[in-house]
Design a protein around this motif. Structure first.
Motif, PDB file in Angstrom:
ATOM      1  N   ILE A 115       0.702  -1.393  -0.011  1.00 45.42           N
ATOM      2  CA  ILE A 115       0.037   0.077  -0.020  1.00 45.42           C
ATOM      3  C   ILE A 115       0.893   1.179  -0.168  1.00 45.42           C
ATOM      4  CG2 ILE A 115      -1.924   1.300   1.318  1.00 45.42           C
ATOM      5  CD1 ILE A 115      -2.702  -1.201   2.518  1.00 45.42           C
ATOM      6  N   PHE A 116       1.933   1.233   0.676  1.00 44.60           N
ATOM      7  CA  PHE A 116       2.601   2.480   0.873  1.00 44.60           C
ATOM      8  C   PHE A 116       3.667   2.808  -0.301  1.00 44.60           C
ATOM      9  CE2 PHE A 116       6.784   4.420   2.345  1.00 44.60           C
ATOM     10  CZ  PHE A 116       6.121   5.922   2.522  1.00 44.60           C
ATOM     11  N   PRO A 117       4.202   1.671  -0.881  1.00 41.75           N
ATOM     12  CA  PRO A 117       4.804   1.986  -2.090  1.00 41.75           C
ATOM     13  C   PRO A 117       3.984   2.503  -3.172  1.00 41.75           C
ATOM     14  CG  PRO A 117       5.805  -0.066  -1.205  1.00 41.75           C
ATOM     15  CD  PRO A 117       4.487   0.638  -0.315  1.00 41.75           C
ATOM     16  N   ALA A 118       2.646   1.862  -3.210  1.00 43.55           N
ATOM     17  CA  ALA A 118       1.663   2.493  -4.303  1.00 43.55           C
ATOM     18  C   ALA A 118       1.457   3.810  -4.021  1.00 43.55           C
ATOM     19  CB  ALA A 118       0.535   1.423  -4.234  1.00 43.55           C
ATOM     20  N   LEU A 119       1.119   4.223  -2.866  1.00 44.60           N
ATOM     21  CA  LEU A 119       0.880   5.738  -2.502  1.00 44.60           C
ATOM     22  C   LEU A 119       2.201   6.549  -2.915  1.00 44.60           C
ATOM     23  CD1 LEU A 119      -0.871   5.281   0.859  1.00 44.60           C
ATOM     24  CD2 LEU A 119      -2.017   5.945  -1.348  1.00 44.60           C
TER      25      LEU A 119
END
Length: 286
Positions: free
Chosen positions: A35-39
């Motif tokens: 989730i964080f890398p995608a954000l």
């Protein structure tokens, strides 16, 4: 006072067990399931407003609040130590993933991947709002994986490690925001436990997450500051007015001299929260 159990935290609790381990799983999960890398790739950390929103809504949020209020020991020092134990690797891993993000971005069609990142946030919002809905939705990791497969572009790629110091700084700041938020919950726990209706806060957090997704991918319709405003409003609306009145009256009574014979009857039993009474079960908030 709500007696609900937080859908995401409950599922994780069954898998990991242990209060500190559960807190680590809840706060570090965005780093593990993509989730964080995608954000990061979607530009969520490009502004300081985005940094604040990622720290509060993604790393923090209602699941973190629920774990601290209902699972951790009530000793403030032990709670703070648990938060810091989780917070140090949180900040470090966030910086590492932000450092790798530009390299990963060079392999992807970022416009395609951004759509999947938006679906991830919406899926988390739905899972936060309802455990029943969450059972029918794929996990965030699956959505991110499908997005990577759909967006990968290997033509004329020269793989080289690129770093963006500003992006790394923003990632560290997002982690620090989450740690400070968790510490704030720790120090305010005796009051929050009595004041906050976790159901209201959970649904408000879900709406804020959905607003974050829309603000990232439909910026023309949702202002970028909207998610943090929704999150703040959710916190205000989650306050139980009756509990606030009881707490105020309890504080006023506590300031008066005790009219008993002494002994242990003059203890502030009205301030108890989970864990103070060995004979009382923990409140099933998660």
């Amino acid at each position: 006072m709500s007696s609900s159990r937080h859908p995401i935290a409950l599922r994780l609790e069954r898998q990991v067990g242990g209060a500190t381990r559960l807190l680590a799983t809840v706060m570090l999960l965005p780093l593990v399931d993509g989730i964080f890398p995608a954000l990061v790739l979607a530009g969520a950390l490009d502004t300081w407003t985005g940094v604040l929103q990622v720290g509060l809504l993604v790393f923090g949020g209602s699941a973190t609040v629920a774990v601290i209020l209902a699972e951790l020991e009530t000793d403030v020092r032990k709670q703070a130590r648990a938060v810091l134990t989780v917070g140090v690797p949180l900040v470090a891993l966030a910086v590492v993933e932000a450092a790798l993000a530009p390299t990963i971005e060079s392999l992807l069609n970022i416009h395609v991947f951004e759509r999947f990142a938006g679906l991830v946030i919406l899926a988390i919002a739905a899972k936060t709002a309802s455990a029943t809905i969450g059972e029918y939705l794929p996990s965030p990791g699956v959505i991110v994986g499908l997005g990577f497969v759909a967006a990968v572009s290997l033509g004329d790629v020269t793989l080289s490690v690129q770093t963006n110091p500003t992006l790394m700084l923003h990632a560290a700041a997002a982690g620090l925001v989450a740690v400070l938020f968790a510490l704030g919950v720790v120090f305010a726990q005796p009051y929050l436990y009595r004041l906050i209706d976790i159901d209201r806060f959970r649904f408000g957090s879900a709406v804020a997450l959905a607003t974050l997704a829309l603000s990232l991918f439909v910026p023309a319709t949702i202002p970028p500051e909207a998610p943090i405003v929704v999150f703040a409003v959710a916190g205000v609306l989650a306050i139980d007015p009756d509990a606030a009145d009881e707490l105020a009256h309890g504080d006023a009574s506590a300031s008066q001299p005790a009219a008993t014979d002494g002994g242990d009857d003059d203890e502030e039993s009205g301030r108890a929260y989970p864990g103070e009474d060995a004979g009382e079960e923990r409140a099933p908030w998660l």
